[in-house]
Design a protein around this motif. Structure first.
Motif, PDB file in Angstrom:
ATOM      1  N   SER A   1      19.483  23.729 -37.420  1.00  0.00           N
ATOM      2  CA  SER A   1      20.551  23.600 -36.432  1.00  0.00           C
ATOM      3  C   SER A   1      20.763  22.200 -35.853  1.00  0.00           C
ATOM      4  O   SER A   1      21.712  21.992 -35.108  1.00  0.00           O
ATOM      5  N   THR A   2      19.887  21.235 -36.180  1.00  0.00           N
ATOM      6  CA  THR A   2      19.975  19.918 -35.561  1.00  0.00           C
ATOM      7  C   THR A   2      20.021  18.830 -36.633  1.00  0.00           C
ATOM      8  O   THR A   2      19.220  18.851 -37.571  1.00  0.00           O
ATOM      9  N   GLU A   3      20.945  17.892 -36.458  1.00  0.00           N
ATOM     10  CA  GLU A   3      21.058  16.752 -37.380  1.00  0.00           C
ATOM     11  C   GLU A   3      19.779  15.906 -37.341  1.00  0.00           C
ATOM     12  O   GLU A   3      19.090  15.864 -36.329  1.00  0.00           O
ATOM     13  N   PHE A   4      19.524  15.206 -38.430  1.00  0.00           N
ATOM     14  CA  PHE A   4      18.412  14.259 -38.454  1.00  0.00           C
ATOM     15  C   PHE A   4      18.756  13.040 -37.607  1.00  0.00           C
ATOM     16  O   PHE A   4      19.872  12.539 -37.654  1.00  0.00           O
ATOM     17  N   ALA A   5      17.795  12.553 -36.845  1.00  0.00           N
ATOM     18  CA  ALA A   5      17.919  11.287 -36.126  1.00  0.00           C
ATOM     19  C   ALA A   5      17.173  10.233 -36.927  1.00  0.00           C
ATOM     20  O   ALA A   5      16.081  10.500 -37.442  1.00  0.00           O
ATOM     21  N   ALA A   6      17.744   9.060 -37.038  1.00  0.00           N
ATOM     22  CA  ALA A   6      17.129   7.972 -37.801  1.00  0.00           C
ATOM     23  C   ALA A   6      16.506   6.952 -36.859  1.00  0.00           C
ATOM     24  O   ALA A   6      17.110   6.586 -35.859  1.00  0.00           O
ATOM     25  N   VAL A   7      15.285   6.526 -37.189  1.00  0.00           N
ATOM     26  CA  VAL A   7      14.601   5.477 -36.439  1.00  0.00           C
ATOM     27  C   VAL A   7      14.209   4.394 -37.448  1.00  0.00           C
ATOM     28  O   VAL A   7      13.429   4.653 -38.360  1.00  0.00           O
ATOM     29  N   PRO A   8      14.762   3.173 -37.320  1.00  0.00           N
ATOM     30  CA  PRO A   8      14.355   2.104 -38.237  1.00  0.00           C
ATOM     31  C   PRO A   8      12.887   1.747 -38.019  1.00  0.00           C
ATOM     32  O   PRO A   8      12.430   1.673 -36.880  1.00  0.00           O
ATOM     33  N   VAL A   9      12.160   1.535 -39.099  1.00  0.00           N
ATOM     34  CA  VAL A   9      10.757   1.140 -39.021  1.00  0.00           C
ATOM     35  C   VAL A   9      10.623  -0.355 -39.315  1.00  0.00           C
ATOM     36  O   VAL A   9       9.985  -1.084 -38.580  1.00  0.00           O
ATOM     37  N   ALA A  10      11.225  -0.822 -40.407  1.00  0.00           N
ATOM     38  CA  ALA A  10      11.164  -2.239 -40.765  1.00  0.00           C
ATOM     39  C   ALA A  10      12.377  -2.584 -41.625  1.00  0.00           C
ATOM     40  O   ALA A  10      12.863  -1.744 -42.387  1.00  0.00           O
ATOM     41  N   ASN A  11      12.844  -3.819 -41.493  1.00  0.00           N
ATOM     42  CA  ASN A  11      13.994  -4.278 -42.254  1.00  0.00           C
ATOM     43  C   ASN A  11      13.771  -5.752 -42.577  1.00  0.00           C
ATOM     44  O   ASN A  11      13.642  -6.576 -41.678  1.00  0.00           O
ATOM     45  N   ILE A  12      13.734  -6.079 -43.864  1.00  0.00           N
ATOM     46  CA  ILE A  12      13.535  -7.468 -44.287  1.00  0.00           C
ATOM     47  C   ILE A  12      14.654  -7.893 -45.234  1.00  0.00           C
ATOM     48  O   ILE A  12      14.435  -8.673 -46.153  1.00  0.00           O
ATOM     49  N   GLU A  13      15.865  -7.408 -44.999  1.00  0.00           N
ATOM     50  CA  GLU A  13      16.988  -7.727 -45.889  1.00  0.00           C
ATOM     51  C   GLU A  13      17.237  -9.223 -46.035  1.00  0.00           C
ATOM     52  O   GLU A  13      17.786  -9.660 -47.029  1.00  0.00           O
ATOM     53  N   ASP A  14      16.863 -10.019 -45.040  1.00  0.00           N
ATOM     54  CA  ASP A  14      17.118 -11.452 -45.087  1.00  0.00           C
ATOM     55  C   ASP A  14      16.034 -12.235 -45.836  1.00  0.00           C
ATOM     56  O   ASP A  14      16.050 -13.461 -45.846  1.00  0.00           O
ATOM     57  N   THR A  15      15.089 -11.543 -46.454  1.00  0.00           N
ATOM     58  CA  THR A  15      14.033 -12.224 -47.207  1.00  0.00           C
ATOM     59  C   THR A  15      14.096 -11.815 -48.675  1.00  0.00           C
ATOM     60  O   THR A  15      14.886 -10.970 -49.070  1.00  0.00           O
ATOM     61  N   ARG A  16      13.243 -12.386 -49.479  1.00  0.00           N
ATOM     62  CA  ARG A  16      13.117 -11.991 -50.896  1.00  0.00           C
ATOM     63  C   ARG A  16      11.885 -11.110 -51.067  1.00  0.00           C
ATOM     64  O   ARG A  16      11.294 -11.051 -52.132  1.00  0.00           O
ATOM     65  N   GLY A  17      11.509 -10.407 -50.017  1.00  0.00           N
ATOM     66  CA  GLY A  17      10.313  -9.573 -50.040  1.00  0.00           C
ATOM     67  C   GLY A  17      10.573  -8.148 -50.491  1.00  0.00           C
ATOM     68  O   GLY A  17      11.654  -7.790 -50.953  1.00  0.00           O
ATOM     69  N   TRP A  18       9.542  -7.330 -50.311  1.00  0.00           N
ATOM     70  CA  TRP A  18       9.533  -5.954 -50.793  1.00  0.00           C
ATOM     71  C   TRP A  18       8.712  -5.148 -49.802  1.00  0.00           C
ATOM     72  O   TRP A  18       7.577  -5.519 -49.498  1.00  0.00           O
TER      73      TRP A  18
END
Length: 168
Positions: free
Chosen positions: A59-76
């Motif tokens: 009955s309830t939508e999923f809520a999203a919580v960002p954990v980590a974001n490194i889009e500005d790097t060449r990492g993984w």
């Protein structure tokens, strides 16, 4: 998306089911324009880690919580484990390979924890590159432990209240 290089394709999920509550921790496959331009054999990278929660999957939508974001790097980013302890607190293990395909540049293992709604507190576990592919375990007495392969042995330690392993 149908393409394995499509945005928003989440992979390597960790899932915890508790009755109708659902917890998911996954990494996001992102088409990497640098790899596309280079004509690389695979054109995706993992630059985002996300956590999703619903207290009632019916009955309830999923809520999203960002954990980590490194889009500005060449990492993984590497997602290692998810555990929801008996009090309902979420525990996540991950680490960052600072330069993709370079097996020597890793951050320390990270322990993110907090309530399902977030935000999460992030603490470092050990020195950079010391531990990888960790797991979490809650003992019958409720003590949280971390299990980490280390060279030719296995490091096991209870986690203090600050999320860091106690002294060996």
């Amino acid at each position: 998306p149908e393409s394995p290089t499509g945005y928003d394709r989440h992979t390597f999920p960790f899932v915890v089911l508790r009755g109708r509550a659902v917890h998911i921790f996954s990494t996001q496959d992102i088409e990497d324009p640098v790899k596309v331009a280079e004509g690389a054999g695979y054109t995706y990278s993992y630059h985002k880690l996300d956590y999703y929660h619903t207290p009632d999957v019916l009955s309830t939508e999923f809520a999203a919580v960002p954990v980590a974001n490194i889009e500005d790097t060449r990492g993984w980013l590497h997602n290692d484990d998810l555990l929801v302890d008996r009090s309902g607190q979420v525990h996540i293990l991950y680490y960052i390979q600072e330069t993709e395909l370079d097996g020597r540049t890793f951050t320390p293992q990270m322990h993110a924890f907090g309530q399902p709604s977030g935000p999460f507190e992030h603490v470092e576990i050990g020195d950079a590159g010391m531990y990888r592919e960790g797991r979490l375990w809650e003992s019958p007495d409720g003590t949280m432990h971390i299990l980490l392969p280390r060279h030719d042995d296995l490091y096991i330690a209870p986690l203090n209240q600050d999320g860091i392993p106690s002294a060996e």
